[in-house]
Design a protein around this motif. Structure first.
Motif, PDB file in Angstrom:
ATOM      1  N   ILE A   1      89.159   5.444 155.147  1.00  0.00           N
ATOM      2  CA  ILE A   1      87.770   5.907 155.033  1.00  0.00           C
ATOM      3  C   ILE A   1      87.503   6.992 156.065  1.00  0.00           C
ATOM      4  O   ILE A   1      87.812   6.835 157.244  1.00  0.00           O
TER       5      ILE A   1
ATOM      6  N   ASP B   1      79.752  -2.178 161.190  1.00  0.00           N
ATOM      7  CA  ASP B   1      80.094  -3.098 160.108  1.00  0.00           C
ATOM      8  C   ASP B   1      79.483  -2.580 158.814  1.00  0.00           C
ATOM      9  O   ASP B   1      78.283  -2.704 158.593  1.00  0.00           O
ATOM     10  N   VAL B   2      80.309  -1.989 157.963  1.00  0.00           N
ATOM     11  CA  VAL B   2      79.803  -1.403 156.723  1.00  0.00           C
ATOM     12  C   VAL B   2      79.275  -2.473 155.776  1.00  0.00           C
ATOM     13  O   VAL B   2      78.500  -2.170 154.863  1.00  0.00           O
TER      14      VAL B   2
ATOM     15  N   SER C   1      90.199   0.252 155.406  1.00  0.00           N
ATOM     16  CA  SER C   1      89.268   0.949 156.301  1.00  0.00           C
ATOM     17  C   SER C   1      89.923   2.160 156.962  1.00  0.00           C
ATOM     18  O   SER C   1      89.228   3.114 157.330  1.00  0.00           O
ATOM     19  N   ASP C   2      91.245   2.135 157.123  1.00  0.00           N
ATOM     20  CA  ASP C   2      91.947   3.261 157.733  1.00  0.00           C
ATOM     21  C   ASP C   2      91.913   4.507 156.851  1.00  0.00           C
ATOM     22  O   ASP C   2      92.207   5.607 157.327  1.00  0.00           O
TER      23      ASP C   2
ATOM     24  N   VAL D   1      80.975   6.139 149.944  1.00  0.00           N
ATOM     25  CA  VAL D   1      82.129   6.121 150.839  1.00  0.00           C
ATOM     26  C   VAL D   1      82.973   7.363 150.556  1.00  0.00           C
ATOM     27  O   VAL D   1      83.234   7.694 149.394  1.00  0.00           O
TER      28      VAL D   1
ATOM     29  N   SER E   1      83.652  -6.043 148.321  1.00  0.00           N
ATOM     30  CA  SER E   1      83.486  -5.289 149.553  1.00  0.00           C
ATOM     31  C   SER E   1      84.027  -3.876 149.402  1.00  0.00           C
ATOM     32  O   SER E   1      84.771  -3.570 148.459  1.00  0.00           O
TER      33      SER E   1
ATOM     34  N   ARG F   1      83.348   7.243 160.096  1.00  0.00           N
ATOM     35  CA  ARG F   1      83.568   5.788 160.052  1.00  0.00           C
ATOM     36  C   ARG F   1      83.297   5.108 161.388  1.00  0.00           C
ATOM     37  O   ARG F   1      82.743   3.996 161.432  1.00  0.00           O
TER      38      ARG F   1
ATOM     39  N   TYR G   1      80.585   7.893 155.586  1.00  0.00           N
ATOM     40  CA  TYR G   1      79.609   7.316 154.673  1.00  0.00           C
ATOM     41  C   TYR G   1      78.402   8.246 154.497  1.00  0.00           C
ATOM     42  O   TYR G   1      78.064   9.037 155.382  1.00  0.00           O
TER      43      TYR G   1
ATOM     44  N   SER H   1      86.314  -2.523 151.180  1.00  0.00           N
ATOM     45  CA  SER H   1      87.775  -2.597 151.255  1.00  0.00           C
ATOM     46  C   SER H   1      88.384  -3.047 149.936  1.00  0.00           C
ATOM     47  O   SER H   1      89.425  -2.528 149.504  1.00  0.00           O
TER      48      SER H   1
END
Length: 294
Positions: free
Chosen positions: A153, A199-200, A150-151, A135, A225, A194, A156, A227
């Protein structure tokens, strides 16, 4: 969006991959890190370039470099993040962790997605593979909540956390030495933004050695997870744009197979993650270091 660093006439360049072609954006962004730091403005500028009549060149995998070739900080790593891999642990007196187990790999561990990986034969006799989701952080942040994580990231990558198992166990339980050999962390093949990943926590992750599948799992089996990892790491520590986090490996490591499967010169290791791509690296002696064609 798939962002690459690549060799263009022996010069490191930044490109966007579309339909097996590359659009060079090096005039606007000298390196991928500068693009990440530009944030939303950087993505908007890339989209403006892509919407214009730009030159496209064939994508040649042998020219691919690590998406972020020069790191500003150590790679942050999470250990024991899949239950079955935790059950492979070397010490049985360690309880199941209630928080992520964190270590780092040095900046010089970075390697390209098709690069020959030097075998540290005078350093370890137990060179092992670990397929991992990487990540990349896109925004500066501290005390980030799981809901907001998530904001932060940017995107990947695939990664291989190559490890010296004997060295890993011989420094008082500290893993840094056994995880920080030069070029022991190939990444790529590109940095996928991202928005490309729905769905990571539902990505297939596999590792093959010489064509044989040795690891096969899904990120939905992570104990912590993505997050949660970001939230934990940002407690008391500021995360910065370009920081790389490895999120753990599934079961099937070479040290715990019967018989054990350690890497030697000529072995080829391929890590694949659905929605992202694959990296493929040959283990080589130092004077044989080469790049593989995909």
């Amino acid at each position: 969006m798939k962002i690459i660093s690549y060799l263009n006439e022996n010069k490191m360049s930044v490109g966007i991959v579309q339909d097996n072609t590359v659009i060079d954006v090096s005039n606007e962004f000298p390196d991928v890190l500068s693009l990440i730091k530009a944030g939303r403005n950087g993505i908007d500028e890339i989209n403006r370039i892509l919407s214009s009549n730009v030159e496209r060149r064939p994508l040649k995998s042998k020219h691919l470099l690590p998406p972020i070739p020069k790191l500003e900080r150590n790679i942050m790593c999470v250990g024991w993040n899949y239950l079955e891999h935790f059950n492979e642990r070397f010490r049985q007196d360690i309880d199941l962790p209630t928080k992520p187990t964190v270590f780092t790999k040095a900046t010089e561990t970075i390697a390209g997605p098709n690069e020959g990986i030097p075998l540290p034969e005078n350093f370890t006799e137990k060179f092992d593979y670990e397929a991992e989701l990487a990540v990349v952080i896109g925004r500066k942040g501290k005390n980030i909540s799981e809901e907001e994580a998530s904001d932060y990231i940017f995107g990947y990558m695939c990664a291989n956390d190559l490890s010296a198992r004997d060295v890993q166990q011989s420094h008082g339980g500290q893993w840094f030495m056994g995880k920080s050999m030069d070029k022991s962390c190939p990444m790529g093949p590109w940095l996928v933004t991202r928005d490309e990943i729905e769905d990571v926590q539902n990505l297939e992750i596999t590792c093959k050695v010489n064509g044989n599948t040795v690891q096969s799992s899904n990120t939905n089996l992570m104990m912590f997870s993505v997050s949660r990892i970001i939230a934990e790491l940002s407690k008391g520590m500021t995360l910065l744009p370009g920081d790389i986090i490895l999120t753990g490996t599934p079961s099937g490591i070479g040290a715990k197979r019967n018989p054990p499967l350690f890497l030697g010169s000529g072995d080829v290791v391929e890590v694949s993650i659905s929605g992202i791509g694959s990296i493929k690296n040959e283990i080589v002696t130092v004077d044989e270091s080469i790049k593989l064609e995909a």
